[in-house]
Design a protein around this motif. Structure first.
Motif, PDB file in Angstrom:
ATOM      1  N   THR A  77       1.008  -1.178  -0.110  1.00  0.00           N
ATOM      2  CA  THR A  77       0.045   0.047   0.057  1.00  0.00           C
ATOM      3  C   THR A  77       0.908   1.259  -0.026  1.00  0.00           C
ATOM      4  OG1 THR A  77      -1.664  -1.087   1.176  1.00  0.00           O
ATOM      5  CG2 THR A  77      -1.910   1.585   1.052  1.00  0.00           C
ATOM      6  N   VAL A  78       0.653   2.389  -0.580  1.00  0.00           N
ATOM      7  CA  VAL A  78       1.059   3.475  -0.911  1.00  0.00           C
ATOM      8  C   VAL A  78      -0.125   4.394  -0.244  1.00  0.00           C
ATOM      9  CG1 VAL A  78       0.424   3.948  -3.166  1.00  0.00           C
ATOM     10  CG2 VAL A  78       2.404   5.297  -1.941  1.00  0.00           C
ATOM     11  N   TYR A  79       0.425   5.627   0.456  1.00  0.00           N
ATOM     12  CA  TYR A  79      -0.471   6.584   1.149  1.00  0.00           C
ATOM     13  C   TYR A  79      -0.251   8.021   0.378  1.00  0.00           C
ATOM     14  CZ  TYR A  79      -0.940   2.516   4.095  1.00  0.00           C
ATOM     15  OH  TYR A  79      -0.989   1.319   5.026  1.00  0.00           O
ATOM     16  N   LEU A  80      -1.077   8.839   0.693  1.00  0.00           N
ATOM     17  CA  LEU A  80      -0.916  10.355   0.403  1.00  0.00           C
ATOM     18  C   LEU A  80      -1.638  10.880   1.305  1.00  0.00           C
ATOM     19  CD1 LEU A  80       0.392  12.450  -1.311  1.00  0.00           C
ATOM     20  CD2 LEU A  80      -1.706  12.562  -2.554  1.00  0.00           C
ATOM     21  N   GLN A  81      -0.947  11.463   2.405  1.00  0.00           N
ATOM     22  CA  GLN A  81      -1.636  12.135   3.640  1.00  0.00           C
ATOM     23  C   GLN A  81      -1.692  13.774   2.950  1.00  0.00           C
ATOM     24  OE1 GLN A  81      -2.959  11.235   6.653  1.00  0.00           O
ATOM     25  NE2 GLN A  81      -3.440  13.478   6.778  1.00  0.00           N
ATOM     26  N   MET A  82      -2.969  14.250   3.178  1.00  0.00           N
ATOM     27  CA  MET A  82      -3.178  15.557   2.435  1.00  0.00           C
ATOM     28  C   MET A  82      -3.635  16.611   3.545  1.00  0.00           C
ATOM     29  SD  MET A  82      -4.525  14.750  -1.070  1.00  0.00           S
ATOM     30  CE  MET A  82      -6.273  14.114  -0.543  1.00  0.00           C
ATOM     31  N   ASN A  83      -3.229  17.418   3.973  1.00  0.00           N
ATOM     32  CA  ASN A  83      -3.081  18.313   5.131  1.00  0.00           C
ATOM     33  C   ASN A  83      -3.406  19.877   4.460  1.00  0.00           C
ATOM     34  OD1 ASN A  83      -3.036  16.286   6.987  1.00  0.00           O
ATOM     35  ND2 ASN A  83      -0.863  16.920   7.102  1.00  0.00           N
ATOM     36  N   SER A  84      -4.056  20.727   5.107  1.00  0.00           N
ATOM     37  CA  SER A  84      -4.163  21.880   4.953  1.00  0.00           C
ATOM     38  C   SER A  84      -4.869  22.175   3.308  1.00  0.00           C
ATOM     39  CB  SER A  84      -2.803  22.784   4.932  1.00  0.00           C
ATOM     40  OG  SER A  84      -2.442  22.829   6.172  1.00  0.00           O
ATOM     41  N   LEU A  85      -5.771  21.367   2.887  1.00  0.00           N
ATOM     42  CA  LEU A  85      -6.135  21.289   1.750  1.00  0.00           C
ATOM     43  C   LEU A  85      -6.760  22.522   1.237  1.00  0.00           C
ATOM     44  CD1 LEU A  85      -7.670  17.792   1.941  1.00  0.00           C
ATOM     45  CD2 LEU A  85      -6.154  18.583   0.189  1.00  0.00           C
ATOM     46  N   LYS A  86      -6.815  22.818  -0.032  1.00  0.00           N
ATOM     47  CA  LYS A  86      -7.297  24.075  -0.538  1.00  0.00           C
ATOM     48  C   LYS A  86      -8.135  23.831  -1.658  1.00  0.00           C
ATOM     49  CE  LYS A  86      -2.710  26.177  -0.121  1.00  0.00           C
ATOM     50  NZ  LYS A  86      -1.530  26.823  -0.839  1.00  0.00           N
ATOM     51  N   PRO A  87      -9.267  24.591  -1.941  1.00  0.00           N
ATOM     52  CA  PRO A  87     -10.178  24.405  -3.211  1.00  0.00           C
ATOM     53  C   PRO A  87      -9.389  23.933  -4.434  1.00  0.00           C
ATOM     54  CG  PRO A  87     -10.767  26.207  -1.835  1.00  0.00           C
ATOM     55  CD  PRO A  87      -9.495  25.858  -1.209  1.00  0.00           C
ATOM     56  N   GLU A  88      -8.197  24.530  -4.437  1.00  0.00           N
ATOM     57  CA  GLU A  88      -7.564  24.148  -5.741  1.00  0.00           C
ATOM     58  C   GLU A  88      -6.870  22.649  -5.847  1.00  0.00           C
ATOM     59  OE1 GLU A  88      -7.113  27.068  -3.921  1.00  0.00           O
ATOM     60  OE2 GLU A  88      -5.045  27.540  -3.917  1.00  0.00           O
TER      61      GLU A  88
END
Length: 124
Positions: A77-88
């Protein structure tokens, strides 16, 4: 190799999501992996990538410091932790695998296998 991406959804700006990409097959640990995204009317672009042994990572400038790519070869498994998300950041996110396995592949054409995509929507 089959890739199954999950974890997308609707989140408010400033929020977080964690994408996962589960791979079938016993050769996952030898593949470089990448996360791409594609917004409506735009080309698919590389967001982050990681080498087979996690020794090298790459981040696009527009996610540097906000997103983290990681992998667990024992879990395929590979992960992508996404923080401080923006509308773009709103887009369909795809995971991809490069069977050549050397270094970090940066272009769409270097990846051999693709997941089905998971939609991330960030509201303002």
């Amino acid at each position: 190799v089959q890739l199954q991406a999950s974890g997308g959804g609707l989140v408010q700006a400033g929020g977080s999501l964690r994408l996962s990409c589960a791979a079938s097959g016993r050769t996952f640990s030898s593949y470089a992996m990448g996360w791409f995204r594609q917004a409506p009317g735009k080309e698919r672009e590389l967001v982050a990538a990681i080498s087979w042994n996690s020794g090298s990572t790459y981040y696009a400038d527009f996610v540097e410091g906000r997103f983290t790519i990681s992998r667990d070869n024992a879990k395929n498994t590979v992960y992508l932790q996404m923080n401080s998300l923006k509308p773009e950041d709103t887009a369909v996110y795809y995971c991809a695998a490069d069977s050549y396995g050397v270094g970090i592949p940066y272009t769409v054409n270097e990846y051999d296998y693709w997941g089905q995509g998971t939609l991330v929507t960030v509201s303002s």
